[in-house]
Design an enzyme around this catalytic site. Structure first.
Site, PDB file in Angstrom:
ATOM      1  N   LYS A  27       1.166   4.489  -2.667  1.00 37.81           N
ATOM      2  CA  LYS A  27       0.980   5.902  -2.318  1.00 37.81           C
ATOM      3  C   LYS A  27       2.205   6.732  -2.742  1.00 37.81           C
ATOM      4  CE  LYS A  27      -3.168   5.587  -0.612  1.00 37.81           C
ATOM      5  NZ  LYS A  27      -4.307   6.151  -1.332  1.00 37.81           N
ATOM      6  N   TYR A  43       0.851  -1.202   0.000  1.00 42.69           N
ATOM      7  CA  TYR A  43       0.000   0.000   0.000  1.00 42.69           C
ATOM      8  C   TYR A  43       0.886   1.251   0.000  1.00 42.69           C
ATOM      9  CZ  TYR A  43      -3.126   3.456   2.309  1.00 42.69           C
ATOM     10  OH  TYR A  43      -3.848   4.571   2.661  1.00 42.69           O
TER      11      TYR A  43
HETATM   12  P1  NAP Z   1     -12.765   3.561   3.256  1.00 47.99           P
HETATM   13  O1  NAP Z   1     -13.549   3.974   4.438  1.00 47.99           O
HETATM   14  O2  NAP Z   1     -12.354   2.135   3.109  1.00 47.99           O
HETATM   15  O3  NAP Z   1     -13.564   4.042   1.947  1.00 47.99           O
HETATM   16  C1  NAP Z   1     -13.009   3.808   0.679  1.00 47.99           C
HETATM   17  C2  NAP Z   1     -14.091   3.929  -0.362  1.00 47.99           C
HETATM   18  O4  NAP Z   1     -13.485   3.660  -1.636  1.00 47.99           O
HETATM   19  C3  NAP Z   1     -15.207   2.902  -0.184  1.00 47.99           C
HETATM   20  O5  NAP Z   1     -16.442   3.478  -0.499  1.00 47.99           O
HETATM   21  C4  NAP Z   1     -14.826   1.823  -1.202  1.00 47.99           C
HETATM   22  O6  NAP Z   1     -15.929   1.091  -1.676  1.00 47.99           O
HETATM   23  C5  NAP Z   1     -14.256   2.692  -2.315  1.00 47.99           C
HETATM   24  N1  NAP Z   1     -13.428   1.901  -3.225  1.00 47.99           N
HETATM   25  C6  NAP Z   1     -12.353   1.151  -2.915  1.00 47.99           C
HETATM   26  N2  NAP Z   1     -11.898   0.528  -4.007  1.00 47.99           N
HETATM   27  C7  NAP Z   1     -12.702   0.887  -5.028  1.00 47.99           C
HETATM   28  C8  NAP Z   1     -12.748   0.543  -6.397  1.00 47.99           C
HETATM   29  N3  NAP Z   1     -11.878  -0.301  -6.952  1.00 47.99           N
HETATM   30  N4  NAP Z   1     -13.715   1.097  -7.175  1.00 47.99           N
HETATM   31  C9  NAP Z   1     -14.602   1.962  -6.641  1.00 47.99           C
HETATM   32  N5  NAP Z   1     -14.620   2.308  -5.342  1.00 47.99           N
HETATM   33  C10 NAP Z   1     -13.675   1.773  -4.544  1.00 47.99           C
HETATM   34  O7  NAP Z   1     -11.391   4.378   3.152  1.00 47.99           O
HETATM   35  P2  NAP Z   1     -10.974   5.828   3.688  1.00 47.99           P
HETATM   36  O8  NAP Z   1     -10.265   5.635   4.968  1.00 47.99           O
HETATM   37  O9  NAP Z   1     -12.111   6.788   3.585  1.00 47.99           O
HETATM   38  O10 NAP Z   1      -9.850   6.172   2.611  1.00 47.99           O
HETATM   39  C11 NAP Z   1      -9.979   7.199   1.637  1.00 47.99           C
HETATM   40  C12 NAP Z   1      -8.594   7.561   1.159  1.00 47.99           C
HETATM   41  O11 NAP Z   1      -7.803   8.016   2.250  1.00 47.99           O
HETATM   42  C13 NAP Z   1      -7.826   6.393   0.542  1.00 47.99           C
HETATM   43  O12 NAP Z   1      -7.095   6.831  -0.566  1.00 47.99           O
HETATM   44  C14 NAP Z   1      -6.888   5.979   1.647  1.00 47.99           C
HETATM   45  O13 NAP Z   1      -5.724   5.324   1.162  1.00 47.99           O
HETATM   46  C15 NAP Z   1      -6.565   7.325   2.257  1.00 47.99           C
HETATM   47  N6  NAP Z   1      -6.037   7.251   3.604  1.00 47.99           N
HETATM   48  C16 NAP Z   1      -6.772   6.669   4.605  1.00 47.99           C
HETATM   49  C17 NAP Z   1      -6.227   6.588   5.876  1.00 47.99           C
HETATM   50  C18 NAP Z   1      -6.980   5.943   7.015  1.00 47.99           C
HETATM   51  O14 NAP Z   1      -6.364   5.677   8.070  1.00 47.99           O
HETATM   52  N7  NAP Z   1      -8.290   5.700   6.886  1.00 47.99           N
HETATM   53  C19 NAP Z   1      -4.944   7.114   6.138  1.00 47.99           C
HETATM   54  C20 NAP Z   1      -4.228   7.697   5.092  1.00 47.99           C
HETATM   55  C21 NAP Z   1      -4.787   7.757   3.838  1.00 47.99           C
HETATM   56  P3  NAP Z   1     -16.320  -0.351  -1.029  1.00 47.99           P
HETATM   57  O15 NAP Z   1     -16.315  -0.179   0.461  1.00 47.99           O
HETATM   58  O16 NAP Z   1     -17.658  -0.613  -1.599  1.00 47.99           O
HETATM   59  O17 NAP Z   1     -15.263  -1.297  -1.476  1.00 47.99           O
END
Ligand code: NAP
Length: 246
Positions: free
Chosen positions: A153, A149
């Site tokens: 990034k 991952y």
């Molecule tokens: P999340 O709660 O898991 O939500 C991710 C969303 O993206 C979900 O709606 C998921 O849909 C959708 N998704 C994933 N793969 C997809 C695909 N192939 N096609 C279409 N939709 C897709 O994640 P989040 O924490 O909000 O993360 C958002 C961003 O922030 C990401 O880029 C993540 O890497 C980044 N980030 C997160 C964190 C953290 O700690 N949460 C930290 C640093 C960066 P489904 O659930 O239906 O699969």
């Protein structure tokens, strides 16, 4: 309402949950015409119930051809947020080819595919635009068991820089935000085991994880005209998490 966002067309990927969902609601409230793309229809129906102005599309963005067609059908937009990402938390030696492809196809290849289609249209119509890639501090510093991952990034951050370089002359700005842990579905899956969260919290000078709104506010700022001279940066949203070794 924010006059700058009034009527602006914005694509947000990964709009069904977490940061993407809140971002869609915030942008729609600011007057933008939000085009929300995600993988689970139920999540998108729920988002539409929250704000009926949001246009929703169920699409697995890891599928190259159907995603390219969707983006081309949507046509010209003013802004794009590449937010969707996935992870499979495993030590380096346990990652299989299928894990590697699964993580790269959404986190890197899909962001490239969507950005290319969006930018082609912006360049053709000479409209300018703004793109934000949602990266992570894991793309800057190494984090055990999420190395694949992290590699995606870091790749996304380099995509930010090269796009900023190539498309700056077309008045298209491209920036990354790099959050620390946010306790969304993704954050909980990786970091909510007993003791784990506390260890991380000790390394964050601000003494807390990021909230979804912290990341959303940073994205909205980078999309806005207030950031009109900011291009090609990686903005940590991490309460100082990256600052210290010990
Ligand atoms: P999340 O709660 O898991 O939500 C991710 C969303 O993206 C979900 O709606 C998921 O849909 C959708 N998704 C994933 N793969 C997809 C695909 N192939 N096609 C279409 N939709 C897709 O994640 P989040 O924490 O909000 O993360 C958002 C961003 O922030 C990401 O880029 C993540 O890497 C980044 N980030 C997160 C964190 C953290 O700690 N949460 C930290 C640093 C960066 P489904 O659930 O239906 O699969």
């Amino acid at each position: 309402m924010d006059p700058y966002f009034q009527g602006k067309r914005v694509i947000v990927t990964g709009a069904g949950k977490g940061i993407g969902r809140l971002l869609c609601i915030k942008l729609a409230k600011s007057g933008a015409k939000v085009i929300a793309i995600s993988r689970t229809t139920e999540d998108l129906d729920n988002l539409k119930l929250e704000d009926s102005s949001i246009e929703i599309h169920t699409q697995d963005i890891s599928e190259w051809s159907s995603t390219r067609k969707l983006i081309e059908d949507i046509g010209l937009v003013d802004m794009l947020v590449n937010n969707a990402a996935v992870d499979r938390k495993k030590p380096y030696l346990e990652i299989k080819e299928e894990d590697f492809d699964y993580i790269y196809n959404t986190n890197v290849k899909a962001a490239f595919n969507i950005s290319q289609a969006v930018v082609k249209c912006m360049v053709e119509k000479q409209t300018g635009g703004a793109i934000v890639n949602v990266s992570s501090i894991a793309g800057i510093n190494a984090v055990h068991s999420i190395g694949t991952y992290g590699c995606t990034k870091a790749a996304l951050d380099m995509m930010t820089k090269t796009m900023a370089l190539e498309f700056g002359p077309h008045q298209i700005r491209v920036n990354s935000v790099n959050p620390t842990v946010v306790m969304t579905k993704m954050g909980k899956a990786a970091w909510s085991a007993p003791g784990v969260a506390d260890t991380i919290l000790k390394r964050i000078p601000n003494g807390r994880f990021a909230e979804e709104i912290d990341v959303v506010d940073a994205i909205v700022f980078l999309l806005s005209d207030k950031a009109s001279m900011i291009n090609g940066i990686h903005m940590p949203v991490d309460g100082g998490h990256l600052l210290q070794f010990f």
